[in-house]
Design an enzyme around this catalytic site. Structure first.
Site, PDB file in Angstrom:
ATOM      1  N   GLU A   1       0.936  -1.296  -0.376  1.00 32.16           N
ATOM      2  CA  GLU A   1       0.057   0.136   0.164  1.00 32.16           C
ATOM      3  C   GLU A   1       0.683   1.100   0.165  1.00 32.16           C
ATOM      4  OE1 GLU A   1      -1.870  -0.854  -0.870  1.00 32.16           O
ATOM      5  OE2 GLU A   1      -4.155  -1.115   0.666  1.00 32.16           O
TER       6      GLU A   1
ATOM      7  N   THR B   1      -5.336   7.410  -5.643  1.00 34.15           N
ATOM      8  CA  THR B   1      -5.091   7.687  -4.105  1.00 34.15           C
ATOM      9  C   THR B   1      -4.276   8.534  -3.624  1.00 34.15           C
ATOM     10  OG1 THR B   1      -5.075   4.658  -4.734  1.00 34.15           O
ATOM     11  CG2 THR B   1      -5.077   6.414  -2.155  1.00 34.15           C
TER      12      THR B   1
END
Lengths: 307, 307
Positions: free
Chosen positions: B128, B181
């Site tokens: 991530e 993101t």
């Protein structure tokens, strides 16, 4: 029935990560109140013992709450309210909430319970508005409902009752100094960092989980406050030292009760609570500040009818 | 055993009031991965189908997560990773999390499970970090653990598994537009009002209570986001209209999935979920945006071994 005597409990609100939304009800600290019907169509505060508080109905939190409730019902019955204050005003353990919640609870009983206990919360909140300028619910809700109360929403008002792990005990130290709730709110920053807010809601979610699972260690780890405690604790003499003492004596968590100056230590079981209480007493008695110290279980019932 | 085939599920993170701390695992949307031991002492991404993603190990989230895990173990075994991406990159339903979590889960299995599944979370988080610059856990945790995962704390990392009410269903709309993101984080304000933060944590506490009590209505009332949704929703075409459609069709709640552009509707039961899905489809097909639409139960198991 035209008279009722009740025990109206102290409460610990602003429970660390649950600032403004989470409170719990204490078992052996509380006011006693006698409420009687009168034939005058008015609400009177006929006696206050234990504290020097206004007898004028509109300046007294019990009076204001009672009047708000009766006005909403459209009921002109009058009541006399006698209050034996065992909870000191300005202590941070819900003194105003006990009076306000007690008044509406008792009147509701005397009138044959036109409302459920949880429906009384908004009227008790009117007492809080008078006391602090802010109609918060996290003292009056646990006073009325017992156990742990979570205020999900203020508009519209929605309060949840959460489970109470059996072995929880609360030690409360009340340093006898004055911090007005109004002042204590004034020093809060009106904006907070997103990062700290995320930490706070992660902890509150975990705290709720801990209550459902009676996970005492998780309860303790979650009892943190990144936002309000760092600001308000400076108003409380020896806060950091007390927190350290609580931790050294294996308290689950430690924080400010309400808007202070009282502080609370959550403990598991009587033995641990006694140990934490002794250690706090030992430390504080060497300081030049008078104090009161309470040890209580969590009161799951809320207000109790004495006679 | 020197090869394993797994299903690695999509996840919905940033669940409204649970921004950055709460996610859940989906049942019928996910990648398939085959991980095999090799004799080269290196981690290779040997094949990616379904999406155009980097094969270089250090640029691939699965590769980075796998290497972080093996380095921590001090294990020099090499692995080949084949990924059949069914979750589109940049969808907002945990595409990078599925690859990263899948890689560490499979390697742990092939090595005889030196770690528990929850201990794998920090390594999957390294994927991530590569994908978004932020090692968040609210996708990889539910991908690995199944159900609802709450991140109580990042430092130290502590993740709780929360109960899953049986009748919950999730409808996910993925408008085929790109929101990175990284960009989606950049538009967030770094400070928030105390008042809104209090509302947010009141809702999150209530949401956790709703999961423990299978209180669907409370779950729905609590699924609100005062802080992030108002900012990020402007990046999602027809967000307000979609939210209105979800409400009109009795969805429990509606919000942004992850950092978007996907949106989710939580529903009670298959019938309601089908109705909400149809209504969203009907509305969105008239717009000039391609989309995918999923209906899923909550996957309580997490990653599944296929062979």
């Amino acid at each position: 029935m035209n008279q009722i005597k009740i025990f109206s409990p102290a409460t610990v609100a602003n429970l660390s990560c649950g600032f403004d939304v989470l409170g719990c009800c204490l078992d052996n600290v509380g006011d006693e109140m006698i409420i009687s019907e009168n034939s005058l169509q008015e609400v009177r505060i006929t006696s206050i013992t234990g504290q020097d508080l206004p007898l004028e109905t509109d300046k007294n939190v019990a009076g204001v709450a009672a009047k708000a409730f009766l006005a909403d019902l459209g009921n002109s019955q009058g009541f006399d309210i006698e209050i034996d204050k065992k909870i000191k005003a300005g202590s941070g353990i819900g003194s105003s909430a006990a009076s306000a919640a007690g008044a509406v609870f008792a009147i509701n009983k005397l009138l044959g319970e036109p409302l459920s206990v949880s429906e009384l919360i908004p009227f008790a909140m009117e007492g809080e508005r008078l006391a602090s300028g802010n109609a918060h619910a996290d003292n009056v809700a646990p006073a009325l409902l017992g156990g742990f109360s979570l205020v999900r929403s203020y508009e519209p008002l929605e309060v949840l009752s959460l489970p109470t792990p059996e072995e929880l005990r609360v030690v409360v130290l009340h340093p006898l100094i004055e911090i007005k709730t109004k002042d204590s709110r004034a020093i809060l920053r009106q904006s907070v960092s997103l990062k700290k807010a995320i930490t706070q809601w992660g902890n509150l979610g975990a705290l709720v989980s801990a209550l459902y699972t009676s996970n005492y260690d998780l309860f303790g780890r979650s009892l943190q406050d990144e936002i309000v405690e760092p600001v308000r604790s400076i108003l409380i003499p020896y806060f950091d030292e007390l927190k350290k003492i609580a931790a050294e004596n294996a308290a689950l968590g430690f924080g400010i009760s309400g808007s202070g100056p009282s502080v609370y230590a959550m403990c598991r079981g009587d033995e641990n609570a006694e140990k934490v209480k002794s250690a706090i007493k030992e430390f504080y008695k060497s300081k030049a500040i008078d104090f009161e110290l309470h040890l209580s279980g969590i009161n799951k019932e809320g207000i109790k009818i004495l006679s």
